[in-house]
Design a protein around this motif. Structure first.
Motif, PDB file in Angstrom:
ATOM      1  N   GLY A 153       0.810  -1.211   0.000  1.00 29.76           N
ATOM      2  CA  GLY A 153       0.000   0.000   0.000  1.00 29.76           C
ATOM      3  C   GLY A 153       0.841   1.258   0.000  1.00 29.76           C
ATOM      4  N   ASP A 154       0.194   2.378  -0.273  1.00 30.39           N
ATOM      5  CA  ASP A 154       0.879   3.668  -0.213  1.00 30.39           C
ATOM      6  C   ASP A 154       0.934   4.127   1.254  1.00 30.39           C
ATOM      7  N   ILE A 155       1.308   5.376   1.466  1.00 31.87           N
ATOM      8  CA  ILE A 155       1.461   5.881   2.826  1.00 31.87           C
ATOM      9  C   ILE A 155       0.124   5.903   3.570  1.00 31.87           C
ATOM     10  N   GLY A 156      -0.961   6.179   2.870  1.00 30.12           N
ATOM     11  CA  GLY A 156      -2.275   6.191   3.501  1.00 30.12           C
ATOM     12  C   GLY A 156      -2.714   4.804   3.930  1.00 30.12           C
ATOM     13  N   ALA A 157      -2.469   3.806   3.094  1.00 26.30           N
ATOM     14  CA  ALA A 157      -2.849   2.437   3.432  1.00 26.30           C
ATOM     15  C   ALA A 157      -2.004   1.902   4.585  1.00 26.30           C
ATOM     16  N   THR A 158      -0.727   2.236   4.571  1.00 27.54           N
ATOM     17  CA  THR A 158       0.140   1.805   5.669  1.00 27.54           C
ATOM     18  C   THR A 158      -0.282   2.454   6.977  1.00 27.54           C
ATOM     19  N   ALA A 159      -0.642   3.723   6.920  1.00 23.82           N
ATOM     20  CA  ALA A 159      -1.128   4.402   8.122  1.00 23.82           C
ATOM     21  C   ALA A 159      -2.435   3.775   8.600  1.00 23.82           C
ATOM     22  N   MET A 160      -3.312   3.408   7.673  1.00 26.20           N
ATOM     23  CA  MET A 160      -4.570   2.764   8.054  1.00 26.20           C
ATOM     24  C   MET A 160      -4.315   1.438   8.770  1.00 26.20           C
ATOM     25  N   PHE A 161      -3.309   0.694   8.313  1.00 26.51           N
ATOM     26  CA  PHE A 161      -2.959  -0.557   8.985  1.00 26.51           C
ATOM     27  C   PHE A 161      -2.626  -0.291  10.448  1.00 26.51           C
ATOM     28  N   PHE A 162      -1.786   0.698  10.692  1.00 26.38           N
ATOM     29  CA  PHE A 162      -1.391   0.993  12.064  1.00 26.38           C
ATOM     30  C   PHE A 162      -2.525   1.610  12.866  1.00 26.38           C
ATOM     31  N   TYR A 163      -3.369   2.424  12.231  1.00 29.53           N
ATOM     32  CA  TYR A 163      -4.518   2.996  12.945  1.00 29.53           C
ATOM     33  C   TYR A 163      -5.455   1.892  13.416  1.00 29.53           C
ATOM     34  N   ILE A 164      -5.801   0.988  12.520  1.00 33.73           N
ATOM     35  CA  ILE A 164      -6.782  -0.049  12.829  1.00 33.73           C
ATOM     36  C   ILE A 164      -6.241  -1.045  13.840  1.00 33.73           C
ATOM     37  N   THR A 165      -4.959  -1.375  13.749  1.00 31.92           N
ATOM     38  CA  THR A 165      -4.419  -2.400  14.640  1.00 31.92           C
ATOM     39  C   THR A 165      -3.927  -1.849  15.974  1.00 31.92           C
ATOM     40  N   LEU A 166      -3.396  -0.651  16.000  1.00 31.64           N
ATOM     41  CA  LEU A 166      -2.766  -0.169  17.225  1.00 31.64           C
ATOM     42  C   LEU A 166      -3.624   0.761  18.078  1.00 31.64           C
ATOM     43  N   LEU A 167      -4.561   1.469  17.488  1.00 29.93           N
ATOM     44  CA  LEU A 167      -5.346   2.422  18.277  1.00 29.93           C
ATOM     45  C   LEU A 167      -6.231   1.767  19.345  1.00 29.93           C
ATOM     46  N   PRO A 168      -6.883   0.602  19.095  1.00 25.19           N
ATOM     47  CA  PRO A 168      -7.614  -0.028  20.206  1.00 25.19           C
ATOM     48  C   PRO A 168      -6.685  -0.464  21.338  1.00 25.19           C
ATOM     49  N   VAL A 169      -5.499  -0.940  20.982  1.00 28.70           N
ATOM     50  CA  VAL A 169      -4.529  -1.352  21.997  1.00 28.70           C
ATOM     51  C   VAL A 169      -4.064  -0.131  22.796  1.00 28.70           C
ATOM     52  N   LEU A 170      -3.829   0.964  22.110  1.00 29.52           N
ATOM     53  CA  LEU A 170      -3.410   2.192  22.780  1.00 29.52           C
ATOM     54  C   LEU A 170      -4.499   2.700  23.732  1.00 29.52           C
ATOM     55  N   TRP A 171      -5.749   2.697  23.272  1.00 34.72           N
ATOM     56  CA  TRP A 171      -6.843   3.140  24.135  1.00 34.72           C
ATOM     57  C   TRP A 171      -6.995   2.227  25.350  1.00 34.72           C
ATOM     58  N   LEU A 172      -6.836   0.913  25.145  1.00 35.87           N
ATOM     59  CA  LEU A 172      -6.945  -0.010  26.270  1.00 35.87           C
ATOM     60  C   LEU A 172      -5.822   0.235  27.274  1.00 35.87           C
ATOM     61  N   TRP A 173      -4.635   0.506  26.787  1.00 33.08           N
ATOM     62  CA  TRP A 173      -3.522   0.814  27.670  1.00 33.08           C
ATOM     63  C   TRP A 173      -3.786   2.110  28.445  1.00 33.08           C
ATOM     64  N   ILE A 174      -4.316   3.120  27.757  1.00 35.61           N
ATOM     65  CA  ILE A 174      -4.638   4.389  28.424  1.00 35.61           C
ATOM     66  C   ILE A 174      -5.716   4.185  29.488  1.00 35.61           C
ATOM     67  N   LEU A 175      -6.748   3.407  29.170  1.00 33.88           N
ATOM     68  CA  LEU A 175      -7.795   3.134  30.153  1.00 33.88           C
ATOM     69  C   LEU A 175      -7.255   2.364  31.342  1.00 33.88           C
ATOM     70  N   LYS A 176      -6.349   1.428  31.091  1.00 31.43           N
ATOM     71  CA  LYS A 176      -5.749   0.662  32.175  1.00 31.43           C
ATOM     72  C   LYS A 176      -4.910   1.560  33.074  1.00 31.43           C
ATOM     73  N   ARG A 177      -4.155   2.465  32.471  1.00 30.04           N
ATOM     74  CA  ARG A 177      -3.340   3.397  33.255  1.00 30.04           C
ATOM     75  C   ARG A 177      -4.220   4.385  34.026  1.00 30.04           C
ATOM     76  N   ALA A 178      -5.323   4.826  33.417  1.00 29.21           N
ATOM     77  CA  ALA A 178      -6.211   5.772  34.078  1.00 29.21           C
ATOM     78  C   ALA A 178      -6.926   5.124  35.275  1.00 29.21           C
ATOM     79  N   ALA A 179      -7.218   3.842  35.180  1.00 29.69           N
ATOM     80  CA  ALA A 179      -7.885   3.152  36.285  1.00 29.69           C
ATOM     81  C   ALA A 179      -6.937   2.937  37.454  1.00 29.69           C
ATOM     82  N   ARG A 180      -5.658   2.914  37.175  1.00 36.09           N
ATOM     83  CA  ARG A 180      -4.676   2.691  38.228  1.00 36.09           C
ATOM     84  C   ARG A 180      -4.431   3.954  39.056  1.00 36.09           C
ATOM     85  N   VAL A 181      -4.720   5.114  38.519  1.00 38.08           N
ATOM     86  CA  VAL A 181      -4.454   6.381  39.227  1.00 38.08           C
ATOM     87  C   VAL A 181      -5.474   6.630  40.302  1.00 38.08           C
TER      88      VAL A 181
END
Length: 141
Positions: A113-141
């Motif tokens: 894919g081009d730069i947009g398709a590659t970015a979409m791969f990382f958006y779709i795969t990593l953003l739920p993991v990032l949000w889950l990590w943020i929620l986990k860190r926020a619950a610990r505070v």
């Protein structure tokens, strides 16, 4: 029974995340995310920013549901959600549950894919993991 419940819940969330991410991609393609901020000289950057905002908002939903309903096995659940979403994105023009969808998704977005398709791969795969990590860190505070 709990493992079967985890798989069914994760697949349902994965299908929902797929549908919402398709809608977010469509809104970004229509230019309706940043209608007040349009860099006409840099359309690729504008489109990538619209996608990260749209999919970033959509990726919060599966992370929140997983954190709320499966806190003990949240990382396994988010892995199943991301794999189900990758499978469905790869099978847009094929049978919905064809196992080659993951391979098609990786090949069409990340490898060829081009730069947009590659970015979409990382958006779709990593953003739920990032949000889950943020929620986990926020619950610990």
């Amino acid at each position: 029974m709990n493992f079967i419940r985890l798989i069914i819940l994760s697949l349902c969330i994965g299908v929902t995340y797929f549908a919402l991410s398709i809608a977010a991609i469509g809104q970004s393609a229509a230019g309706n995310v940043f209608w007040w901020f349009n860099l006409s000289g840099y359309p690729t950057i504008t489109h990538l920013a619209q996608n990260v905002v749209g999919i970033g908002l959509v990726a919060f939903i599966p992370a929140f549901v997983i954190k709320s309903y499966e806190p003990s096995k949240q990382w396994l659940a988010v892995t199943i959600v991301v794999l189900a979403t990758m499978l469905l994105h790869g099978n847009l023009h094929y049978m919905p549950w064809d196992p080659m969808g993951i391979v098609r998704f990786i090949f069409s977005t990340l490898l060829s894919g081009d730069i947009g398709a590659t970015a979409m791969f990382f958006y779709i795969t990593l953003l739920p993991v990032l949000w889950l990590w943020i929620l986990k860190r926020a619950a610990r505070v």
